[in-house]
Design an enzyme around this catalytic site. Structure first.
Site, PDB file in Angstrom:
ATOM      1  N   THR A  48      23.672  65.250 125.387  1.00  0.00           N
ATOM      2  CA  THR A  48      22.657  64.897 126.390  1.00  0.00           C
ATOM      3  C   THR A  48      22.544  63.389 126.595  1.00  0.00           C
ATOM      4  N   GLY A  49      23.283  62.602 125.807  1.00  0.00           N
ATOM      5  CA  GLY A  49      23.222  61.149 125.960  1.00  0.00           C
ATOM      6  C   GLY A  49      24.094  60.664 127.110  1.00  0.00           C
ATOM      7  N   GLN A  50      24.030  59.363 127.369  1.00  0.00           N
ATOM      8  CA  GLN A  50      24.859  58.786 128.440  1.00  0.00           C
ATOM      9  C   GLN A  50      26.338  59.144 128.254  1.00  0.00           C
ATOM     10  N   ASP A  51      26.891  58.819 127.083  1.00  0.00           N
ATOM     11  CA  ASP A  51      28.326  59.019 126.856  1.00  0.00           C
ATOM     12  C   ASP A  51      28.664  60.503 126.772  1.00  0.00           C
ATOM     13  N   ASP A  66      20.833  69.483 114.434  1.00  0.00           N
ATOM     14  CA  ASP A  66      20.350  68.105 114.274  1.00  0.00           C
ATOM     15  C   ASP A  66      21.246  67.452 113.231  1.00  0.00           C
ATOM     16  N   LEU A 109      28.830  61.592 118.815  1.00  0.00           N
ATOM     17  CA  LEU A 109      28.133  60.603 119.650  1.00  0.00           C
ATOM     18  C   LEU A 109      26.626  60.585 119.372  1.00  0.00           C
ATOM     19  N   ALA A 110      26.124  61.553 118.638  1.00  0.00           N
ATOM     20  CA  ALA A 110      24.679  61.601 118.387  1.00  0.00           C
ATOM     21  C   ALA A 110      24.264  60.446 117.487  1.00  0.00           C
ATOM     22  N   SER A 119      30.261  50.815 116.629  1.00  0.00           N
ATOM     23  CA  SER A 119      29.624  49.904 117.593  1.00  0.00           C
ATOM     24  C   SER A 119      29.929  48.436 117.322  1.00  0.00           C
ATOM     25  N   GLU A 166      27.841  46.295 117.486  1.00  0.00           N
ATOM     26  CA  GLU A 166      26.693  45.765 116.727  1.00  0.00           C
ATOM     27  C   GLU A 166      27.071  45.511 115.273  1.00  0.00           C
ATOM     28  N   TYR A 173      20.098  49.713 112.550  1.00  0.00           N
ATOM     29  CA  TYR A 173      21.063  50.498 113.334  1.00  0.00           C
ATOM     30  C   TYR A 173      22.492  50.080 112.976  1.00  0.00           C
ATOM     31  N   ARG A 181      22.450  55.311 131.943  1.00  0.00           N
ATOM     32  CA  ARG A 181      21.987  54.585 130.758  1.00  0.00           C
ATOM     33  C   ARG A 181      20.482  54.803 130.597  1.00  0.00           C
TER      34      ARG A 181
HETATM   35  P1  NAP Z   1      22.273  57.807 123.842  1.00  0.00           P
HETATM   36  O1  NAP Z   1      22.251  57.900 125.340  1.00  0.00           O
HETATM   37  O2  NAP Z   1      21.111  57.213 123.123  1.00  0.00           O
HETATM   38  O3  NAP Z   1      22.524  59.289 123.281  1.00  0.00           O
HETATM   39  C1  NAP Z   1      22.299  59.606 121.935  1.00  0.00           C
HETATM   40  C2  NAP Z   1      22.405  61.114 121.762  1.00  0.00           C
HETATM   41  O4  NAP Z   1      22.124  61.417 120.380  1.00  0.00           O
HETATM   42  C3  NAP Z   1      21.387  61.924 122.588  1.00  0.00           C
HETATM   43  O5  NAP Z   1      22.025  63.097 123.048  1.00  0.00           O
HETATM   44  C4  NAP Z   1      20.309  62.275 121.563  1.00  0.00           C
HETATM   45  O6  NAP Z   1      19.629  63.464 121.856  1.00  0.00           O
HETATM   46  C5  NAP Z   1      21.184  62.489 120.323  1.00  0.00           C
HETATM   47  N1  NAP Z   1      20.419  62.437 119.080  1.00  0.00           N
HETATM   48  C6  NAP Z   1      19.484  61.523 118.709  1.00  0.00           C
HETATM   49  N2  NAP Z   1      19.013  61.822 117.486  1.00  0.00           N
HETATM   50  C7  NAP Z   1      19.666  62.945 117.076  1.00  0.00           C
HETATM   51  C8  NAP Z   1      19.613  63.755 115.909  1.00  0.00           C
HETATM   52  N3  NAP Z   1      18.778  63.488 114.903  1.00  0.00           N
HETATM   53  N4  NAP Z   1      20.417  64.839 115.827  1.00  0.00           N
HETATM   54  C9  NAP Z   1      21.252  65.159 116.848  1.00  0.00           C
HETATM   55  N5  NAP Z   1      21.334  64.446 117.992  1.00  0.00           N
HETATM   56  C10 NAP Z   1      20.555  63.342 118.086  1.00  0.00           C
HETATM   57  O7  NAP Z   1      23.573  57.017 123.352  1.00  0.00           O
HETATM   58  P2  NAP Z   1      24.916  56.631 124.163  1.00  0.00           P
HETATM   59  O8  NAP Z   1      24.708  55.338 124.844  1.00  0.00           O
HETATM   60  O9  NAP Z   1      25.387  57.805 124.907  1.00  0.00           O
HETATM   61  O10 NAP Z   1      25.896  56.331 122.943  1.00  0.00           O
HETATM   62  C11 NAP Z   1      26.644  57.367 122.319  1.00  0.00           C
HETATM   63  C12 NAP Z   1      26.998  56.946 120.895  1.00  0.00           C
HETATM   64  O11 NAP Z   1      27.744  55.738 120.922  1.00  0.00           O
HETATM   65  C13 NAP Z   1      25.807  56.658 119.990  1.00  0.00           C
HETATM   66  O12 NAP Z   1      26.177  57.034 118.691  1.00  0.00           O
HETATM   67  C14 NAP Z   1      25.642  55.152 120.057  1.00  0.00           C
HETATM   68  O13 NAP Z   1      25.023  54.668 118.889  1.00  0.00           O
HETATM   69  C15 NAP Z   1      27.089  54.736 120.154  1.00  0.00           C
HETATM   70  N6  NAP Z   1      27.380  53.484 120.854  1.00  0.00           N
HETATM   71  C16 NAP Z   1      26.859  53.272 122.094  1.00  0.00           C
HETATM   72  C17 NAP Z   1      27.200  52.126 122.791  1.00  0.00           C
HETATM   73  C18 NAP Z   1      26.691  51.854 124.175  1.00  0.00           C
HETATM   74  O14 NAP Z   1      26.768  50.703 124.619  1.00  0.00           O
HETATM   75  N7  NAP Z   1      26.211  52.858 124.900  1.00  0.00           N
HETATM   76  C19 NAP Z   1      28.087  51.205 122.198  1.00  0.00           C
HETATM   77  C20 NAP Z   1      28.610  51.480 120.938  1.00  0.00           C
HETATM   78  C21 NAP Z   1      28.261  52.631 120.277  1.00  0.00           C
HETATM   79  P3  NAP Z   1      18.282  63.495 122.777  1.00  0.00           P
HETATM   80  O15 NAP Z   1      18.778  63.710 124.171  1.00  0.00           O
HETATM   81  O16 NAP Z   1      17.531  64.650 122.232  1.00  0.00           O
HETATM   82  O17 NAP Z   1      17.589  62.184 122.586  1.00  0.00           O
HETATM   83  O1  F7E Z   2      19.957  44.888 124.363  1.00  0.00           O
HETATM   84  C1  F7E Z   2      18.227  41.707 124.950  1.00  0.00           C
HETATM   85  C2  F7E Z   2      18.280  42.212 123.517  1.00  0.00           C
HETATM   86  O2  F7E Z   2      18.959  47.137 123.970  1.00  0.00           O
HETATM   87  C3  F7E Z   2      20.914  43.953 124.813  1.00  0.00           C
HETATM   88  C4  F7E Z   2      23.062  50.123 122.214  1.00  0.00           C
HETATM   89  O3  F7E Z   2      23.725  51.031 123.070  1.00  0.00           O
HETATM   90  O4  F7E Z   2      24.693  48.417 122.624  1.00  0.00           O
HETATM   91  C5  F7E Z   2      23.306  48.704 122.693  1.00  0.00           C
HETATM   92  O5  F7E Z   2      22.577  47.813 121.856  1.00  0.00           O
HETATM   93  C6  F7E Z   2      20.369  42.537 124.663  1.00  0.00           C
HETATM   94  C7  F7E Z   2      19.778  42.237 123.276  1.00  0.00           C
HETATM   95  O6  F7E Z   2      21.484  46.772 123.825  1.00  0.00           O
HETATM   96  C8  F7E Z   2      15.216  43.030 126.455  1.00  0.00           C
HETATM   97  O7  F7E Z   2      17.560  41.359 122.636  1.00  0.00           O
HETATM   98  C9  F7E Z   2      16.195  41.102 126.276  1.00  0.00           C
HETATM   99  O8  F7E Z   2      20.211  40.988 122.847  1.00  0.00           O
HETATM  100  O9  F7E Z   2      20.413  46.751 126.009  1.00  0.00           O
HETATM  101  P1  F7E Z   2      20.145  46.461 124.602  1.00  0.00           P
HETATM  102  P2  F7E Z   2      22.011  46.402 122.371  1.00  0.00           P
HETATM  103  O10 F7E Z   2      20.915  46.020 121.451  1.00  0.00           O
HETATM  104  O11 F7E Z   2      23.110  45.433 122.539  1.00  0.00           O
HETATM  105  C10 F7E Z   2      25.279  48.509 121.324  1.00  0.00           C
HETATM  106  C11 F7E Z   2      26.753  48.203 121.435  1.00  0.00           C
HETATM  107  C12 F7E Z   2      24.971  49.781 120.641  1.00  0.00           C
HETATM  108  O12 F7E Z   2      25.758  50.264 119.835  1.00  0.00           O
HETATM  109  C13 F7E Z   2      23.583  50.311 120.794  1.00  0.00           C
HETATM  110  O13 F7E Z   2      23.538  51.715 120.482  1.00  0.00           O
HETATM  111  O14 F7E Z   2      19.300  42.381 125.586  1.00  0.00           O
HETATM  112  N1  F7E Z   2      16.985  42.005 125.647  1.00  0.00           N
HETATM  113  N2  F7E Z   2      15.109  41.696 126.780  1.00  0.00           N
HETATM  114  C14 F7E Z   2      16.395  43.216 125.728  1.00  0.00           C
HETATM  115  N3  F7E Z   2      16.805  44.432 125.303  1.00  0.00           N
HETATM  116  C15 F7E Z   2      16.005  45.492 125.591  1.00  0.00           C
HETATM  117  N4  F7E Z   2      16.395  46.730 125.180  1.00  0.00           N
HETATM  118  N5  F7E Z   2      14.822  45.352 126.259  1.00  0.00           N
HETATM  119  C16 F7E Z   2      14.380  44.135 126.714  1.00  0.00           C
HETATM  120  O15 F7E Z   2      13.318  44.039 127.330  1.00  0.00           O
END
Ligand code: NAP
Ligand code: F7E
Length: 325
Positions: A10-13, A61, A83-84, A128, A130, A151, A186
């Site tokens: 259900t997440g973005q990816d 879960d 991806l969860a 990630s 991160e 995280y 997103r």
């Molecule tokens: P997202 O939109 O936050 O989706 C996270 C998914 O995990 C949702 O389906 C959520 O379900 C599920 N989830 C949360 N807690 C859970 C639990 N306890 N048990 C089972 N499922 C659970 O994340 P995304 O952006 O698609 O990213 C996908 C993965 O890539 C994540 O692991 C994220 O940390 C990682 N990642 C993301 C990025 C990025 O920039 N997007 C970059 C690097 C890595 P609900 O719908 O119920 O909330």
């Molecule tokens: O923040 C700054 C904040 O929350 C990006 C996740 O998908 O990517 C994501 O993590 C930057 C940070 O993403 C606000 O301080 C300023 O420097 O969009 P973000 P993130 O923290 O980089 C990585 C790769 C993952 O793996 C994670 O799952 O933006 N920022 N003002 C803010 N950020 C948020 N959220 N909200 C603000 O108001």
């Protein structure tokens, strides 16, 4: 026909990956974590409203080893995409233990279920950028980790667990070290979508100000549609591997504001207010990927530019409000 299981469908990816795998004739299964979800309202609702539904949903879960074990035993999938996660960095400071349980140990619960059932299942771990945290750019597969949030710490644990299961038990288990990737799907809690989803509301007057934190942070932002292709390509590679996936270009949050507000010809400085609640106790200042290894090993490269990504996100949010750009 190959069978794939996507945790966090259900997440973005998860939603983009499900579409991508369906396009390649996979049988796609996904997990949701509770039955209280109105599943048709989620990002995969359009894949469930057909008769028969295009994906099969299972309730589990990442905190629950037993249901994960049962799921792997019942499905015996060819590929598992983990991806969860509790994926919000700022939220992980408020819920460090929950984040560790889900984002860190959750991966091991899944790896353990695969090890016990069928070690031929291929496994993808959503690692990630991160994890690089405070280590300066450019970041590649040899860059040391210096995580800056609960995280990121949890992701480092899951990363090394994935490698350990590969080395100890011979699993085809891979880490995609993905830099930030965005899209119209997103979550609005992330900065890019927070900005683009505010623009129509600022235009209509439903929102007066856009409150943000650190505008100087730099991220390597790509499009999620490109990045789910990389996940699948990694699992088709004969050997398991760890790959950095990004664009090689970095932009600050204020650059993102420039590009997003330019679409509607507005000056963001008239709307943005700095609010300290959006700062993090420890920040990641500068991320920029070196994607040479991904290009050389699986032949992946991004196809959607930063400008195209921002324009698509703004346009989609405007259209949702009945406004044309
Ligand atoms: P997202 O939109 O936050 O989706 C996270 C998914 O995990 C949702 O389906 C959520 O379900 C599920 N989830 C949360 N807690 C859970 C639990 N306890 N048990 C089972 N499922 C659970 O994340 P995304 O952006 O698609 O990213 C996908 C993965 O890539 C994540 O692991 C994220 O940390 C990682 N990642 C993301 C990025 C990025 O920039 N997007 C970059 C690097 C890595 P609900 O719908 O119920 O909330
Ligand atoms: O923040 C700054 C904040 O929350 C990006 C996740 O998908 O990517 C994501 O993590 C930057 C940070 O993403 C606000 O301080 C300023 O420097 O969009 P973000 P993130 O923290 O980089 C990585 C790769 C993952 O793996 C994670 O799952 O933006 N920022 N003002 C803010 N950020 C948020 N959220 N909200 C603000 O108001």
């Amino acid at each position: 026909m190959k069978r794939a299981l996507i945790t966090g469908i259900t997440g973005q990816d998860g939603s983009y990956l499900a579409e991508h795998l369906l396009d390649m004739d996979y049988e796609v299964h996904g997990t949701i974590r509770t039955t209280t979800h109105d599943i048709e309202e989620t990002r995969v609702g359009h894949l469930l409203s057909t008769d028969p539904p295009r994906v099969k949903i299972h309730v589990t879960d990442l905190g629950d080893s037993h249901s994960l074990m049962r799921l792997i035993t019942d499905l015996r999938p060819d590929e598992v995409y983990n991806l969860a996660a509790q994926s919000h960095v700022r939220a992980s400071f408020d819920q460090p233990i929950h984040t560790g349980q889900v984002t860190g140990i959750g991966a091991v619960r899944l790896l353990e279920a695969i090890r016990q059932e069928d070690t031929s299942t291929r496994f993808y771990q959503a690692s990630s950028s991160e994890m690089f945290g405070a280590t300066p750019p450019p970041q590649d597969e040899t860059t040391p980790f210096h995580p800056r949030s609960p995280y990121a710490v949890a992701k480092v644990y899951a990363y090394w667990s994935t490698i350990n299961y590969r080395e100890a038990y011979g699993l085809h288990a891979s880490n995609g070290i993905l830099f930030n990737h965005e899209s119209p799907r997103r979550g609005k809690e992330f900065v890019t979508r927070k900005i683009t989803s505010s623009i129509p509301r600022l235009l209509t007057g439903d929102q007066e100000k856009l409150r943000l934190g650190n505008l100087e942070a730099r991220r390597d932002w790509g499009h999620a549609r490109d990045y789910v292709r990389a996940m699948h390509m990694m699992l088709q590679h004969p050997e398991p591997l760890d790959l950095v996936i990004g664009t090689g270009e970095s932009h600050s949050v204020s650059d993102f504001l420039d590009a997003a507000f330019a679409v509607v010809n507005l000056d963001w400085s008239e709307y943005v207010e700095i609010d300290s609640q959006f700062y993090r106790p420890t920040e990641v200042d500068y991320l920029e990927a070196d994607i040479s290894k991904a290009a050389a090993t699986i032949g992946w490269k991004p196809t959607i530019s930063f400008e195209e990504l921002v324009a698509e996100m703004v346009t989609s949010d405007l259209e949702a409000h009945g406004i044309t750009a």
